[in-house]
Design an enzyme around this catalytic site. Sequence first.
Site, PDB file in Angstrom:
ATOM      1  N   SER A 133      52.695  39.635 -33.757  1.00 53.70           N
ATOM      2  CA  SER A 133      52.632  39.887 -32.058  1.00 53.70           C
ATOM      3  C   SER A 133      52.247  41.336 -31.986  1.00 53.70           C
ATOM      4  O   SER A 133      52.369  42.339 -33.193  1.00 53.70           O
ATOM      5  CB  SER A 133      54.211  39.948 -31.817  1.00 53.70           C
ATOM      6  OG  SER A 133      54.679  40.672 -30.621  1.00 53.70           O
ATOM      7  N   TYR A 146      63.509  40.821 -32.943  1.00 55.61           N
ATOM      8  CA  TYR A 146      62.193  40.878 -32.940  1.00 55.61           C
ATOM      9  C   TYR A 146      61.101  41.491 -33.283  1.00 55.61           C
ATOM     10  O   TYR A 146      60.348  41.259 -34.264  1.00 55.61           O
ATOM     11  CB  TYR A 146      62.011  40.227 -31.554  1.00 55.61           C
ATOM     12  CG  TYR A 146      60.652  39.507 -31.153  1.00 55.61           C
ATOM     13  CD1 TYR A 146      60.499  38.191 -31.078  1.00 55.61           C
ATOM     14  CD2 TYR A 146      59.579  40.234 -31.107  1.00 55.61           C
ATOM     15  CE1 TYR A 146      59.419  37.510 -30.908  1.00 55.61           C
ATOM     16  CE2 TYR A 146      58.355  39.582 -30.449  1.00 55.61           C
ATOM     17  CZ  TYR A 146      58.236  38.332 -30.541  1.00 55.61           C
ATOM     18  OH  TYR A 146      57.070  37.494 -30.190  1.00 55.61           O
TER      19      TYR A 146
HETATM   20  P1  NAD Z   1      57.283  28.662 -27.579  1.00 56.07           P
HETATM   21  O1  NAD Z   1      58.583  29.043 -27.202  1.00 56.07           O
HETATM   22  O2  NAD Z   1      56.347  28.312 -26.372  1.00 56.07           O
HETATM   23  O3  NAD Z   1      57.138  27.712 -28.732  1.00 56.07           O
HETATM   24  C1  NAD Z   1      58.063  27.952 -29.913  1.00 56.07           C
HETATM   25  C2  NAD Z   1      58.044  26.924 -30.704  1.00 56.07           C
HETATM   26  O4  NAD Z   1      58.999  27.092 -32.066  1.00 56.07           O
HETATM   27  C3  NAD Z   1      58.385  25.415 -30.093  1.00 56.07           C
HETATM   28  O5  NAD Z   1      57.642  24.396 -30.849  1.00 56.07           O
HETATM   29  C4  NAD Z   1      59.735  25.448 -30.638  1.00 56.07           C
HETATM   30  O6  NAD Z   1      60.123  23.927 -30.713  1.00 56.07           O
HETATM   31  C5  NAD Z   1      59.720  26.110 -32.150  1.00 56.07           C
HETATM   32  N1  NAD Z   1      61.038  26.399 -32.579  1.00 56.07           N
HETATM   33  C6  NAD Z   1      62.000  27.433 -31.975  1.00 56.07           C
HETATM   34  N2  NAD Z   1      62.809  27.263 -32.762  1.00 56.07           N
HETATM   35  C7  NAD Z   1      62.771  26.599 -33.970  1.00 56.07           C
HETATM   36  C8  NAD Z   1      63.410  26.221 -35.200  1.00 56.07           C
HETATM   37  N3  NAD Z   1      64.610  26.811 -35.357  1.00 56.07           N
HETATM   38  N4  NAD Z   1      62.823  25.534 -36.242  1.00 56.07           N
HETATM   39  C9  NAD Z   1      61.481  25.219 -35.933  1.00 56.07           C
HETATM   40  N5  NAD Z   1      60.760  25.297 -34.703  1.00 56.07           N
HETATM   41  C10 NAD Z   1      61.437  26.048 -33.663  1.00 56.07           C
HETATM   42  O7  NAD Z   1      56.777  30.140 -27.976  1.00 56.07           O
HETATM   43  P2  NAD Z   1      55.389  30.815 -28.069  1.00 56.07           P
HETATM   44  O8  NAD Z   1      55.047  31.905 -26.937  1.00 56.07           O
HETATM   45  O9  NAD Z   1      54.290  29.866 -28.118  1.00 56.07           O
HETATM   46  O10 NAD Z   1      55.256  31.574 -29.635  1.00 56.07           O
HETATM   47  C11 NAD Z   1      55.114  31.041 -30.958  1.00 56.07           C
HETATM   48  C12 NAD Z   1      54.964  32.372 -31.631  1.00 56.07           C
HETATM   49  O11 NAD Z   1      54.003  33.564 -30.995  1.00 56.07           O
HETATM   50  C13 NAD Z   1      56.226  33.027 -31.954  1.00 56.07           C
HETATM   51  O12 NAD Z   1      56.155  33.336 -33.194  1.00 56.07           O
HETATM   52  C14 NAD Z   1      56.262  34.211 -30.991  1.00 56.07           C
HETATM   53  O13 NAD Z   1      57.039  35.278 -31.410  1.00 56.07           O
HETATM   54  C15 NAD Z   1      54.689  34.686 -31.149  1.00 56.07           C
HETATM   55  N6  NAD Z   1      54.137  35.345 -30.047  1.00 56.07           N
HETATM   56  C16 NAD Z   1      54.546  34.996 -28.620  1.00 56.07           C
HETATM   57  C17 NAD Z   1      53.771  35.558 -27.742  1.00 56.07           C
HETATM   58  C18 NAD Z   1      54.047  35.648 -26.181  1.00 56.07           C
HETATM   59  O14 NAD Z   1      53.609  36.204 -25.408  1.00 56.07           O
HETATM   60  N7  NAD Z   1      54.293  34.327 -25.970  1.00 56.07           N
HETATM   61  C19 NAD Z   1      53.208  37.041 -28.123  1.00 56.07           C
HETATM   62  C20 NAD Z   1      53.245  37.513 -29.379  1.00 56.07           C
HETATM   63  C21 NAD Z   1      53.956  36.662 -30.127  1.00 56.07           C
END
Ligand code: NAD
Length: 251
Positions: A133, A146
């Site tokens: 991130s 985080y």
């Molecule tokens: P999201 O909430 O859409 O998806 C999260 C996924 O993780 C889902 O499939 C959920 O079921 C799964 N999950 C949650 N808890 C879990 C657990 N205990 N065991 C197994 N699976 C689990 O989130 P996203 O935005 O697609 O985020 C994905 C990654 O990208 C994360 O690591 C997040 O920190 C990172 N990220 C997101 C953003 C953003 O702005 N959305 C920015 C930077 C980084």
Amino acid sequence: MFLNGKTALVTGSTSGIGLAVARVLAAEGARIVLNGFGDATEIERLTDELGAAHSAADLTKPDQIEAMMAEAGPIDILVNNAGMQHVAPIDQFPVDKWDLIIALNLSAAFHTTRLALPAMKRKGWGRIINTASAHSLVASPNKAPYVAAKHGIAGLTKAVALETATSGVTVNCISPGYVWTPLVENQIPDTMKARGLTREQVMNDVLLAAQPTKKFVTVDQVAALALFLCRDEASAITGANLSMDGGWTAA
Ligand code: NAD
């Protein structure tokens, strides 16, 4: 299809970024193992769409990670993507939420990596792609675990890249800015409460305030970079933290 014959495990791939990554890898012929939670009917629809397997392992629990890895068999492409967020000031941060965020956003990648690497090294080819991130490089208030976990995964990426540098395995992380996914949408109410703002103020003055382009990154943009990292042309990229943040960390 350049990923024919390869197996890819994408953690947290029932939603958001992980699902988009799973789709592009599947489109290039990889056998996909999905992981994550969600509605059973929707997950069945996804496994049918992608011809994928699915593990419901809770990645905050090392024994469930071990069972998932044993069931998945040898992995060629490991995408450590599952993550969660909780927003609160450090002196009010729920202790159980700290533990969960560190377990999911950092320790889970240690466990999947240590378990996937022996087969990758034997084959002389592997790709480990960690979703970090912009918070692996800079901080924001009220997101202490985080930010700590994401700085941690950037360090883990570098360390494993050095250990595997001559083995045909590359290890990188992608650092998106704000991507419009359920993870971002769900933190809006807590940020409204923590900072006393309206929904519009959180979107424009908190989230996109940090992003000079004033646009959310898309899941397809992140997926395209992950796919590129799987190509032979990317074999010299290892130990990198690749920003895709609309200029956020340039400021
Ligand atoms: P999201 O909430 O859409 O998806 C999260 C996924 O993780 C889902 O499939 C959920 O079921 C799964 N999950 C949650 N808890 C879990 C657990 N205990 N065991 C197994 N699976 C689990 O989130 P996203 O935005 O697609 O985020 C994905 C990654 O990208 C994360 O690591 C997040 O920190 C990172 N990220 C997101 C953003 C953003 O702005 N959305 C920015 C930077 C980084």
